[in-house]
Design a protein around this motif. Structure first.
Motif, PDB file in Angstrom:
ATOM      1  N   ASN A   1      29.451  51.994  47.396  1.00 13.31           N
ATOM      2  CA  ASN A   1      29.724  53.373  46.975  1.00 13.31           C
ATOM      3  C   ASN A   1      30.345  53.429  45.588  1.00 13.31           C
ATOM      4  OD1 ASN A   1      29.023  55.653  48.631  1.00 13.31           O
ATOM      5  ND2 ASN A   1      30.226  54.707  50.250  1.00 13.31           N
ATOM      6  N   GLY A   2      30.985  52.337  45.182  1.00 13.86           N
ATOM      7  CA  GLY A   2      31.663  52.323  43.892  1.00 13.86           C
ATOM      8  C   GLY A   2      30.896  51.558  42.842  1.00 13.86           C
ATOM      9  N   VAL A   3      31.498  51.441  41.667  1.00 15.54           N
ATOM     10  CA  VAL A   3      30.925  50.678  40.559  1.00 15.54           C
ATOM     11  C   VAL A   3      32.062  49.980  39.825  1.00 15.54           C
ATOM     12  CG1 VAL A   3      28.922  52.173  40.202  1.00 15.54           C
ATOM     13  CG2 VAL A   3      31.073  52.701  39.047  1.00 15.54           C
ATOM     14  N   GLY A   4      31.705  49.018  39.016  1.00 16.79           N
ATOM     15  CA  GLY A   4      32.667  48.378  38.142  1.00 16.79           C
ATOM     16  C   GLY A   4      33.690  47.518  38.861  1.00 16.79           C
ATOM     17  N   SER A   5      34.869  47.418  38.260  1.00 18.45           N
ATOM     18  CA  SER A   5      35.922  46.547  38.761  1.00 18.45           C
ATOM     19  C   SER A   5      36.392  46.965  40.153  1.00 18.45           C
ATOM     20  CB  SER A   5      37.106  46.563  37.794  1.00 18.45           C
ATOM     21  OG  SER A   5      38.181  45.793  38.285  1.00 18.45           O
ATOM     22  N   SER A   6      36.479  48.268  40.400  1.00 16.86           N
ATOM     23  CA  SER A   6      36.957  48.741  41.695  1.00 16.86           C
ATOM     24  C   SER A   6      35.994  48.360  42.818  1.00 16.86           C
ATOM     25  CB  SER A   6      37.156  50.254  41.668  1.00 16.86           C
ATOM     26  OG  SER A   6      35.969  50.908  41.253  1.00 16.86           O
ATOM     27  N   ALA A   7      34.694  48.407  42.533  1.00 21.74           N
ATOM     28  CA  ALA A   7      33.707  47.983  43.531  1.00 21.74           C
ATOM     29  C   ALA A   7      33.772  46.472  43.734  1.00 21.74           C
ATOM     30  CB  ALA A   7      32.303  48.388  43.090  1.00 21.74           C
ATOM     31  N   GLN A   8      34.050  45.728  42.649  1.00 22.21           N
ATOM     32  CA  GLN A   8      34.172  44.274  42.758  1.00 22.21           C
ATOM     33  C   GLN A   8      35.362  43.893  43.637  1.00 22.21           C
ATOM     34  OE1 GLN A   8      35.069  42.266  39.072  1.00 22.21           O
ATOM     35  NE2 GLN A   8      34.256  40.297  39.793  1.00 22.21           N
ATOM     36  N   ALA A   9      36.454  44.638  43.509  1.00 17.89           N
ATOM     37  CA  ALA A   9      37.634  44.372  44.345  1.00 17.89           C
ATOM     38  C   ALA A   9      37.291  44.535  45.818  1.00 17.89           C
ATOM     39  CB  ALA A   9      38.772  45.304  43.945  1.00 17.89           C
ATOM     40  N   LEU A  10      36.594  45.594  46.158  1.00 21.98           N
ATOM     41  CA  LEU A  10      36.191  45.822  47.547  1.00 21.98           C
ATOM     42  C   LEU A  10      35.215  44.760  48.026  1.00 21.98           C
ATOM     43  CD1 LEU A  10      35.770  49.717  47.523  1.00 21.98           C
ATOM     44  CD2 LEU A  10      37.590  48.395  48.614  1.00 21.98           C
ATOM     45  N   GLN A  11      34.334  44.330  47.124  1.00 14.34           N
ATOM     46  CA  GLN A  11      33.338  43.327  47.509  1.00 14.34           C
ATOM     47  C   GLN A  11      33.997  41.983  47.805  1.00 14.34           C
ATOM     48  OE1 GLN A  11      29.859  44.185  47.735  1.00 14.34           O
ATOM     49  NE2 GLN A  11      30.061  42.350  48.993  1.00 14.34           N
ATOM     50  N   ILE A  12      35.027  41.631  47.029  1.00 15.07           N
ATOM     51  CA  ILE A  12      35.752  40.372  47.275  1.00 15.07           C
ATOM     52  C   ILE A  12      36.396  40.407  48.659  1.00 15.07           C
ATOM     53  CG2 ILE A  12      37.740  38.981  46.567  1.00 15.07           C
ATOM     54  CD1 ILE A  12      37.138  39.800  43.669  1.00 15.07           C
ATOM     55  N   LEU A  13      37.044  41.537  48.963  1.00 13.80           N
ATOM     56  CA  LEU A  13      37.663  41.663  50.284  1.00 13.80           C
ATOM     57  C   LEU A  13      36.621  41.622  51.397  1.00 13.80           C
ATOM     58  CD1 LEU A  13      40.308  44.470  49.583  1.00 13.80           C
ATOM     59  CD2 LEU A  13      40.746  42.026  49.931  1.00 13.80           C
ATOM     60  N   GLN A  14      35.501  42.297  51.162  1.00 13.83           N
ATOM     61  CA  GLN A  14      34.446  42.338  52.177  1.00 13.83           C
ATOM     62  C   GLN A  14      33.865  40.948  52.414  1.00 13.83           C
ATOM     63  OE1 GLN A  14      31.491  45.514  51.717  1.00 13.83           O
ATOM     64  NE2 GLN A  14      29.889  44.080  52.365  1.00 13.83           N
ATOM     65  N   ASN A  15      33.598  40.211  51.345  1.00 14.61           N
ATOM     66  CA  ASN A  15      33.037  38.863  51.479  1.00 14.61           C
ATOM     67  C   ASN A  15      33.998  37.917  52.192  1.00 14.61           C
ATOM     68  OD1 ASN A  15      30.765  39.736  50.124  1.00 14.61           O
ATOM     69  ND2 ASN A  15      31.403  38.901  48.144  1.00 14.61           N
ATOM     70  N   ALA A  16      35.292  38.176  52.009  1.00 15.75           N
ATOM     71  CA  ALA A  16      36.302  37.327  52.648  1.00 15.75           C
ATOM     72  C   ALA A  16      36.652  37.800  54.048  1.00 15.75           C
ATOM     73  CB  ALA A  16      37.562  37.289  51.776  1.00 15.75           C
ATOM     74  N   GLY A  17      35.983  38.863  54.495  1.00 15.79           N
ATOM     75  CA  GLY A  17      36.295  39.405  55.813  1.00 15.79           C
ATOM     76  C   GLY A  17      37.632  40.100  55.855  1.00 15.79           C
TER      77      GLY A  17
END
Length: 773
Positions: free
Chosen positions: A50-66
């Motif tokens: 839903n997001g873009v840029g750094s904020s989306a990357q932060a969520l993606q890191i958390l998601q990938n790490a469970g």
């Protein structure tokens, strides 16, 4: 454009000859799409997508790490007469903590006395906790928590206990929006039907467009569910699809059906009327549909998943509605014949028009129509359109049009001035990702609780977040970077009051930092603070650690990054949509002057719509008329989406009006006479189509959510302006002022008095052996 025209005529002819195949094939397609789509379900966007840029990357890191952030919930305990240090206040707070924990729906809760969540005046305490389960399913866990808080509230009637958070918010939104959208669906469809009933005066003629539009939406929804597994879509894409499907689906059928009825009233046989409608209105439907789809494709250039979903949903429903209009509708018309007028009172004027061809060639009883088997030329005779067929407007319309056409300079200046005045507020347009207190009505309990929490605990509703992915979260360099972040952020005034919470996840090699942002909500100070942290402080501190990735997240960062990406994508989308629309109009009408006129008029109507939206929703001028209050900004995605939609939908009217004008011009009429004929020929259809679109969009303007209210009101105003000021005043006056220059470039000038060339309407319109009458 002869090839596209022959395609429209061929599709209409094939459908009329194979009407059972066309109708039952359509029904089978709708059923299969619905069943398959329902079986696989719709794949929605994740928080990161839903997001873009750094904020989306932060969520993606958390998601990938469970480690996706759990849903959080807050209970605000308030007493006007007691403070937090009184025994009864403390007992009530402890009852909330124990009551929520006993539901089994929350993670362990830290007492607000230990967490420092007591207001400065001591009259408020904030109980904060996480909800178990997946964040997107938080609403499933909300009711037991709400019941536990309600129990404590009943035991302490002299105190207030207000709840706010992801779980209660999702539940409220699901319940409220579910009711809203059901109301919208049950209102929009009957409204469209009612307008069509007035327009046609016949039950079956009114039912067909609505039925085809609804089935097109249902089929498109099934296909969207299927395609979403390859391209995930936002949940709002379905609402966008309903909006677009009803608007274009009904309009396309309306224009096609209107032309067929006009030709029948002029004395043509059923098959001849269908052939003419297929070659003219059918062709216009294809041109308009392709233009809308190409305009919608411009949203793919934003690089944002939410717009990908909007584009995909819109293209699917427009394509299916277009296909149904040029295939299923001709088949149904061929089946029904004059029975489509069932329920209409057969007055003298109607009968006279059928026999003598009002506004068309007169045929005596028993005389063969051109192209009929009884005609001397036989089956190969083209159906001539040398005599225009149009419903006769009333005296008021004729008087108004006479003034407009006889004084083009004055009316063009007046209309342009009015649109420019309406557009002036757009110069101060402000966009942002609206917070919950802006999206929901101010009377909502959620908004009232949010405002109280935000006032007493400014950092609590939306803290900033830094997510660090590094080999060793306990390394000295990481610890030093955390301290350096605190020092530098505080030095530039980017941190608000409250603690900075650091949570390490050694097994996942992730460190999560929550911090209070300076300012309040999304004001200028808060935006400046989050940009300074994201662009400068985080790269200078955590970015210096080898093999480490750090990203700034949180709701404010998401909003800021979203707006940044929108700003970067506006120019590419604008250039794409304008350029492609120009080329399509050039290809359709063989005149760069007509194409350029379409672009300029579209930009004027879009700017005026922007101005009205800013005036109402940003400044509050007339906000009470649409049941809202000013929120100080437009939702970030609204302006871009409205621009793309308007450039697509406005082509409906433009193509149909200019096509009729060109038909008349090809017959040898002067430009002024051709414009007058084109307006008269399309007046009823344009009025009905615009009324339907405005009604459908206005229904969405009654929803509680601010973004849908802005979208509905903006589109309704834009279509109203487009169908009145633009098509009735500016388009005809500009074409009259341009005169022969409309036709000289890109196509041969038409000599007045020349006979209509068959290719001007898509080639000879013939009745072939074996065709059904």
């Amino acid at each position: 454009m002869a090839r596209e025209r022959s395609v429209a005529a061929a599709l209409g002819g094939w459908s009329a000859r194979h009407r059972k195949t066309a109708v039952f094939g359509w029904l089978l397609f709708v059923v299969l799409a619905t069943v398959v789509g329902g079986a696989v379900g719709q794949q929605g966007l994740t928080d990161a997508q839903n997001g873009v840029g750094s904020s989306a990357q932060a969520l993606q890191i958390l998601q990938n790490a469970g480690l996706s952030d759990p849903a959080s919930e807050m209970v605000l305990v308030h007493s006007a007469s007691q403070t937090a240090d009184t025994p009864s206040f403390r007992t009530a707070v402890n009852a909330v903590v124990s009551g929520v924990q006993s539901t089994g729906q929350s993670a362990p809760i830290q007492s607000p006395y230990n967490a420092g969540l007591i207001s400065k005046d001591g009259h408020y305490a904030l109980v904060v906790f996480d909800v178990v389960g997946a964040p997107d399913k938080a609403s499933d866990h909300a009711q037991p928590i709400l019941d536990a808080v309600a129990k404590v509230r009943a035991q302490n009637p002299d105190m207030k206990f207000d709840e706010f958070g992801d779980a209660s918010g999702q539940k409220w939104l699901n319940d409220s929006l579910g009711k809203d959208f059901k109301r919208a669906e049950w209102t929009a469809v009957p409204l469209a039907f009612g307008i069509l009933l007035v327009a046609f005066g016949a039950l079956i003629a009114a039912v067909l467009p609505v039925l085809l539009a609804v089935t097109a939406f249902v089929a498109a929804l099934g296909l969207l569910d299927l395609v979403s597994h390859a391209i995930p879509v936002a949940s709002t894409s379905t609402s966008v699809m309903l909006l677009m499907g009803l608007a274009v689906g009904v309009d396309y059928c309306l224009f096609y059906l209107r032309r067929e009825r006009q030709e029948r009233a002029a004395g043509r046989s059923p098959q001849e009327a269908l052939n003419v409608a297929a070659a003219t209105s059918g062709h216009s439907v294809l041109v308009s549909g392709i233009t809308v789809m190409v305009a919608m494709a411009g949203m793919f250039l934003t690089g944002m998943h939410i717009f990908d979903g909007f584009a995909l949903a819109s293209i699917l429903v427009v394509a299916i509605a277009m296909l149904g209009s040029v295939t299923v509708l001709p088949a149904l018309l061929s089946m029904l014949g004059d029975r489509i007028d069932w329920g209409r009172r057969k007055n003298r004027r109607h009968r006279s028009g059928r026999q003598t061809g009002a506004a068309g060639p007169a045929y005596a009883a028993g005389q063969a129509y051109p192209g009929s088997p009884a005609h001397p030329a036989g089956l190969a005779q083209p159906v001539s359109l040398a005599q225009p067929t149009a419903a006769k407007p009333g005296r008021i319309w004729n008087a108004t049009m006479a003034k407009v056409l006889n004084h083009p300079k004055s009316f063009a200046a007046l209309a342009t001035g009015a649109l420019v005045v309406l557009a002036i507020p757009a110069l101060g347009m402000k966009t942002q990702s609206l917070g919950v207190n802006q999206l929901l009505p101010s009377s909502s309990p959620l908004v009232q609780t949010y405002n109280e929490i935000s006032a007493e605990f400014p950092a609590s509703p939306s803290p900033g977040m830094i997510v660090v992915q590094t080999p060793d979260v306990a390394a000295p360099a990481v610890t030093q970077a955390v301290e350096a972040f605190k020092t530098q952020a505080a030095a530039v005034g980017a941190l608000g009051s409250g603690p900075v919470q650091v949570t390490p996840y050694p097994a996942q090699h992730v460190l999560k930092i929550l911090f209070p942002v300076a300012g309040r909500d999304a004001d200028a100070q808060a935006v400046s603070a989050i940009r300074e942290i994201s662009d400068t402080i985080v790269p200078h501190t955590f970015g210096a650690i080898p093999h480490t990735t750090a990203a700034t997240g949180g709701s404010l960062a998401l909003s800021t990054d979203f707006n940044r990406q929108l700003d970067r994508s506006l120019l590419p989308v604008f250039v794409f949509v304008v350029s492609v629309t120009f080329l399509l109009m050039l290809f359709a009408f063989r005149s760069w002057v007509i194409a350029a006129t379409a672009i300029v008029l579209n930009l004027l109507s879009t700017a005026a719509a922007y101005g009205v939206m800013v005036a109402v929703f940003q400044h509050g001028w007339g906000a009470g008329l649409v049941g809202t209050k000013p929120v100080g900004a437009l939702e970030s995605w609204i302006p871009l989406f409205v621009f793309v939609v308007l450039f697509g939908l406005s082509m409906d009217y433009h193509v149909f009006v200019v096509s009729r004008i060109r038909e008349a011009r090809d017959r040898g009429l002067s430009t002024k006479d051709a414009v007058a004929h084109g307006l008269r020929a399309t007046a009823g259809a344009i009025t009905s189509a615009a009324a339907i679109m405005v009604a459908v969009f206005a229904v969405f303007g009654t929803l509680d959510m601010q973004d849908f209210k802005q979208l509905g009101v903006g589109l309704a105003v834009a279509i109203l302006l487009d169908a009145t000021v633009i098509r009735v005043v500016l388009l005809p006056t500009v074409m009259i002022l341009l005169g022969e220059r409309n036709w000289r470039r890109g196509r041969r000038a038409v000599t007045p008095g020349a006979a209509l060339r068959p290719e001007a309407v898509g080639g000879p319109v013939r009745i072939e052996a074996g065709q059904q009458r």
